[in-house]
Write an enzyme that holds these catalytic residues in place. Structure first.
Site, PDB file in Angstrom:
ATOM      1  CE  LYS A  38       9.878  17.123  22.649  1.00  0.00           C
ATOM      2  NZ  LYS A  38       8.448  16.780  22.707  1.00  0.00           N
TER       3      LYS A  38
ATOM      4  CG  ASP B 177       8.192  13.409  20.494  1.00  0.00           C
ATOM      5  OD1 ASP B 177       7.386  13.175  19.575  1.00  0.00           O
ATOM      6  OD2 ASP B 177       7.857  13.925  21.574  1.00  0.00           O
TER       7      ASP B 177
ATOM      8  CD  GLU C 288       7.725  10.206  22.802  1.00  0.00           C
ATOM      9  OE1 GLU C 288       6.805  11.053  22.955  1.00  0.00           O
ATOM     10  OE2 GLU C 288       8.710  10.126  23.556  1.00  0.00           O
TER      11      GLU C 288
ATOM     12  CG  ASP D  95       3.040  12.169  23.492  1.00  0.00           C
ATOM     13  OD1 ASP D  95       2.077  12.399  24.242  1.00  0.00           O
ATOM     14  OD2 ASP D  95       4.083  12.837  23.538  1.00  0.00           O
TER      15      ASP D  95
ATOM     16  CE  LYS E 239       4.289  13.832  26.866  1.00  0.00           C
ATOM     17  NZ  LYS E 239       4.371  14.803  25.753  1.00  0.00           N
TER      18      LYS E 239
END
Length: 342
Positions: free
Chosen positions: A151, A181, A208, A233, A260
């Site tokens: 992240k 991400d 992402e 995302d 997701k």
């Protein structure tokens, strides 16, 4: 058939740092469907400040109860009505599939369900200060993960870049895949492209959501010009109808989408995303969204059904060991960077 809703508040073993704050608890709603002495379990797990159906608990329960009553009467899931409520849809779909299969192995013919193959997963490095992230990253590498997801975008970018460089000094891109991400942490413009170029020099697999959602013109330009592949995302949240999905993918043309089910339309909606992505040669992978083992199992079973690629490309299904109480009766285990059932 009778359906019961059971609210549960899960406790994280350790605080989970995300771009939207730190989680210490997780509110979920279990679905227990019973028919002829057979039980099917599902999990509705909306994420605060992110899910389209992140309502107050009273509002959520009232609406979910309405849908469960309808299913009890009709014996069918009202897919079109549930489009704006993806976490509810995924939980209800999971309970029905568990009920109909009579097993935690929702699709018993897959290599995953038959315990013939595990699903490779990325080793997610949770947010923290740079030293904490480095320690977590090194631990994931020791545990045998060959795909690491970092992240970024919340700390100083130069410090974050050093973490990526540290992996590359230890492992080549053929040995360890690096995904990052940004959770919308970059700003559109030349500064964003410069950061992408720096990441490309380190053979980063993909990034992402580099910029915040709902900036489609800027995002389309980034996808067209970026030296590393872009994965969408958060951009998929709230894009519910099939026509909207087609329009978004055709206009932005990302290299990947990250699915997701709890956020992106349940399994029903996620399959629509996959079908449209394939038409445009857009690749994809699946990620869980802080579900317990009940939700994680349903996502893993469904992922294994989609194609044989899911046994070679790392999925984001490593969040199942985060909670103090995590339904140990669900047959899942992690080993050497893969998720297995038994």
């Amino acid at each position: 058939m009778e359906i019961e809703i059971i609210p549960e508040c899960l406790q994280f073993k350790k605080p989970a740092g995300t771009s939207r704050g730190v989680y210490t608890t997780r509110q979920i709603y279990l679905i227990k469907a019973c028919h002829n002495n057979t039980i099917g379990w599902g999990e509705c797990a909306p994420l605060p400040d992110l899910s389209q159906d992140a309502l107050s608990q009273d509002e959520y329960l009232t609406l979910l109860q309405r849908f469960t009553c309808e299913i009890e009467m009709t014996q069918q899931i009202p897919y079109e009505e549930l489009r704006p409520y993806p976490s509810m849809l995924m939980g209800l779909e999971s309970a029905m599939r568990h009920l109909h299969s009579g097993s935690w192995h929702h699709y018993p013919h897959t290599k995953f369900s038959k315990a013939e193959s595990g699903i490779p997963i990325n080793g997610l490095v949770w947010m923290g200060n740079i030293e904490e992230m480095n320690q977590r990253m090194q631990q994931k590498l020791k545990e045998g993960y060959t795909c690491i997801k970092l992240k970024i975008g919340a700390l100083d970018f130069d410090d974050e870049l050093q973490l990526v460089k540290k992996i590359r000094r230890q492992y080549s891109s053929t040995d360890v895949e690096i995904r990052v991400d940004a959770n919308g942490g970059f700003q559109p413009g030349d500064g964003c492209m410069k950061k992408l170029e720096q990441l490309a020099q380190l053979n980063v697999h993909s990034i992402e959501q580099p910029i915040k959602q709902n900036q489609l013109d800027d995002l389309a330009k980034i996808c067209q010009n970026s030296p590393i592949p872009i994965a969408l995302d958060e951009e998929l949240i709230g894009v519910n109808s099939l026509s909207e999905k087609k329009e978004l993918l055709q206009y932005v043309r990302p290299q990947y989408i990250v699915l997701k089910p709890s956020l992106h339309g349940g399994f029903y909606g996620a399959e629509e995303w996959i079908n449209e992505a394939r038409k445009l040669n857009i690749k994809w992978w699946v990620t869980s969204a802080l579900e317990s083992n009940i939700g994680l199992n349903a996502i893993a079973q469904w992922t294994a059904l989609q194609s044989n690629d899911q046994y070679s490309m790392a999925q984001g299904l490593g969040t199942g060991l985060l909670f103090v109480r995590n339904f140990d009766e669900v047959p899942l285990k992690l080993a050497n960077g893969k998720l297995y059932t038994f």
